[in-house]
Design an enzyme around this catalytic site. Structure first.
Site, PDB file in Angstrom:
ATOM      1  N   SER A 142       0.824  -1.205   0.000  1.00 16.77           N
ATOM      2  CA  SER A 142       0.000   0.000   0.000  1.00 16.77           C
ATOM      3  C   SER A 142       0.858   1.254   0.000  1.00 16.77           C
ATOM      4  O   SER A 142       2.081   1.190   0.099  1.00 16.77           O
ATOM      5  CB  SER A 142      -0.926  -0.004   1.206  1.00 16.77           C
ATOM      6  OG  SER A 142      -0.160   0.201   2.380  1.00 16.77           O
ATOM      7  N   LYS A 143       0.172   2.368  -0.077  1.00 15.99           N
ATOM      8  CA  LYS A 143       0.851   3.668  -0.175  1.00 15.99           C
ATOM      9  C   LYS A 143       1.970   3.852   0.845  1.00 15.99           C
ATOM     10  O   LYS A 143       3.007   4.414   0.547  1.00 15.99           O
ATOM     11  CB  LYS A 143      -0.175   4.789   0.024  1.00 15.99           C
ATOM     12  CG  LYS A 143      -1.217   4.859  -1.076  1.00 15.99           C
ATOM     13  CD  LYS A 143      -0.750   5.689  -2.256  1.00 15.99           C
ATOM     14  CE  LYS A 143      -1.784   5.718  -3.363  1.00 15.99           C
ATOM     15  NZ  LYS A 143      -1.882   4.429  -4.089  1.00 15.99           N
TER      16      LYS A 143
END
Length: 479
Positions: free
Chosen positions: A254-255
């Site tokens: 994820s980010k």
RNA sequence: GCCCCCAUCGUCUAGAGGCCUAGGACACCUCCCUUUCACGGAGGAGACCGGGAUUCGAAUUCCCGUGGGGGUACCA
């Protein structure tokens, strides 16, 4: 071994930029199509109008193209089974939903969210799993009429026949589910649009998809989908589920782990060809053990039984290494051009194309990502150079260093600035003359004065590119 | 909770019962090359999750644990 009418697809949802996981799935589909002479189809799954955005559709197109995954059929190029955007395929969902309703495989369900919540709550209290009761399956005409007058909008539910369902996954092997554990699923929402599990089946069916290669997050959807194919009396496609791509901490990528979109990686200066090469080896391995390969070479060697079924961790080390390999192998003009966009802060017009090539070439062995080029070539630009105090203390302030620089300045008067080979030879002479000083005592001060750094490109190249005026100026500044 | 998937060096993986004293790549360490950093070259360290079972023989097959991941929506 599949040989005819292979049709595979990638079906991203435009609710974000193309994710590396999706890109890898796309790649494996593309490779499969390429290998077996099939068609690779791009379909945009934008049924969720809330989260879908046109800019993401564009990003998906651009990213896929950037890594060389061209599609045979898709929203932009069309194809026999157009349209290729789910939002434009409503008629198909309506048609098949009606069909299922008619054959008794599906029914209208008038339950409200509140009623469903209550059922869930009850299940929770009784410590059993919630499975939709199916109470709308056999409603009387009166009851239905009553719901209608109340203004309720029904969903369409597909009734799940309870049975042991087995399918043979091309990557995972045999997988078995007990469908009795699944309640009847919604296939058409109350607003008339299809749910994911229904839309995929209808699209894949209509588009004659033969092999569904996708992430293993879809395994548990597979039995529901197979059941729909069966209810429709059509042939079930082959399934192949790829392991997930995980972050280094084994969680979902994820980010917070950094870049997750293909376009972000490319913007940072990962070469698309290196990136796609890296992706291919996340889960697949070559029979020859070699790891630097073009998509075409990989396609030739590709087969699903060399795809590993475990999750793969996305490690930057190997990507970085691979990118470096590609950077080192690129024709210099090509590399220089690609570096252009990262060199905006410099006035490139002060150099000729061949000088620019020379500059880039002199530092490429240190280049891991293109966006690092700016720092690597900084001392080739501008008149002067900044030297931090620590470096000054270490290599510039001693009398010995001053002496080296003074002698060098004199020597540099007669350098053949346009000939790097000559400069090398003249350098050799200079070192000869400076004996008994060792190279390690001679070179660092010169490098520091010229570049402000203690490492970098070959000094002869630097001297040649800088030219007499700047060499003289930068040396004098440190006498 | 329930269902499903997965389990070999730190990481990506090779391995489909004896070829395994488990191979390669990245990363790491050492040395060499060298005007620096790198690049390149040569070496090194480093793994079969645990327990049962099958077998003459298991990293490879089967059970059971454990761990990780995914799913469990009128999201895709």
């Amino acid at each position: 071994m599949p040989t005819q009418n292979i049709r595979v697809r990638i079906a991203p949802s435009p609710s974000g930029n193309l994710h590396v996981g999706t890109a890898r799935t796309a790649l494996f589909n593309w490779l499969y199509a390429k290998k077996y002479n099939g068609k690779f189809i791009l379909r945009i799954e934008d049924t969720d109008a809330e989260r879908s955005e046109e800019k993401y559709v564009q990003n998906i197109f651009d990213s896929l193209k950037a890594i060389g995954l061209n599609w045979d059929e898709g929203p932009d190029v069309g194809g026999e089974y157009a349209p290729y955007k789910q939002s434009e395929r409503q008629e198909f969902y309506d048609k098949y939903s009606a069909k299922l309703l008619e054959s008794g495989h599906a029914y209208y369900c008038w339950c409200t969210q509140e009623e469903l919540e209550a059922e869930k709550e009850l299940a929770k209290q009784e410590k059993r799993d919630f499975i939709y009761s199916g109470k709308c399956k056999n409603l009387s005409a009166d009851q239905i009429e009553k719901y209608k007058t109340e203004g309720r909008k029904p969903v369409v539910r597909f009734s799940i026949p309870p049975k042991k369902l087995k399918f043979n996954d091309l990557i995972k092997g045999e997988i078995e589910f007990d469908t009795a554990l699944t309640g009847d699923i919604v296939i058409m929402k109350s607003n008339g649009t299809p749910t994911y599990n229904f839309a995929v089946v209808i699209d894949d069916l209509e588009m004659k998809i033969s092999h569904i290669i996708r992430g293993e997050d879809h395994i548990s959807n597979t039995p529901k989908q197979i059941l729909i194919y069966e209810a429709l009396g059509v042939e079930v496609p082959q399934f192949a589920h790829l392991g997930m791509i995980l972050a280094p901490d084994r969680s979902k990528l994820s980010k917070r782990h950094g870049a997750t979109a293909v376009s972000e990686f490319i913007n940072q200066g990962y070469l698309p060809e290196a990136f796609v090469n890296f992706l291919a080896f996340l889960g697949w391995s070559s029979p020859d053990g070699e790891e630097i390969k073009s998509p075409e070479e990989i396609a030739n060697l590709f087969s699903l039984d060399r795809v590993s079924s475990n999750p793969a961790i996305f490690e930057f080390d190997k990507l970085n290494w691979m990118n470096g390999v590609y950077i080192r192998n690129l024709p210099i003009r090509d590399l220089a051009q690609r570096c252009g966009k990262y060199l905006g802060k410099y006035d490139l017009s002060c150099y000729s194309e061949s000088q620019l090539d020379l500059i880039i070439d002199s530092v490429r062995k240190n280049l891991v990502k293109l966006d690092e080029i700016s720092d690597l070539v900084s001392y080739f630009f501008g008149e002067d150079v900044n030297i931090d105090n620590e470096l000054k203390q270490n290599v510039l302030i001693s009398d010995e260093s001053k002496k080296v620089l003074a002698d060098f300045l004199e020597f540099a008067e007669n350098f053949d600035y346009n000939n790097i080979e000559k400069i090398h030879e003249q350098f050799d002479k200079f070192r000869e003359r400076m004996k008994p000083l060792k190279p390690k005592q001679i070179m660092p001060p010169i490098r520091a004065a010229l570049t402000g750094l203690n490492h970098g490109a070959d000094l002869a190249v630097i001297i040649s590119v800088l030219g007499k005026d700047r060499v003289t100026k930068r040396i004098k500044a440190n006498l």
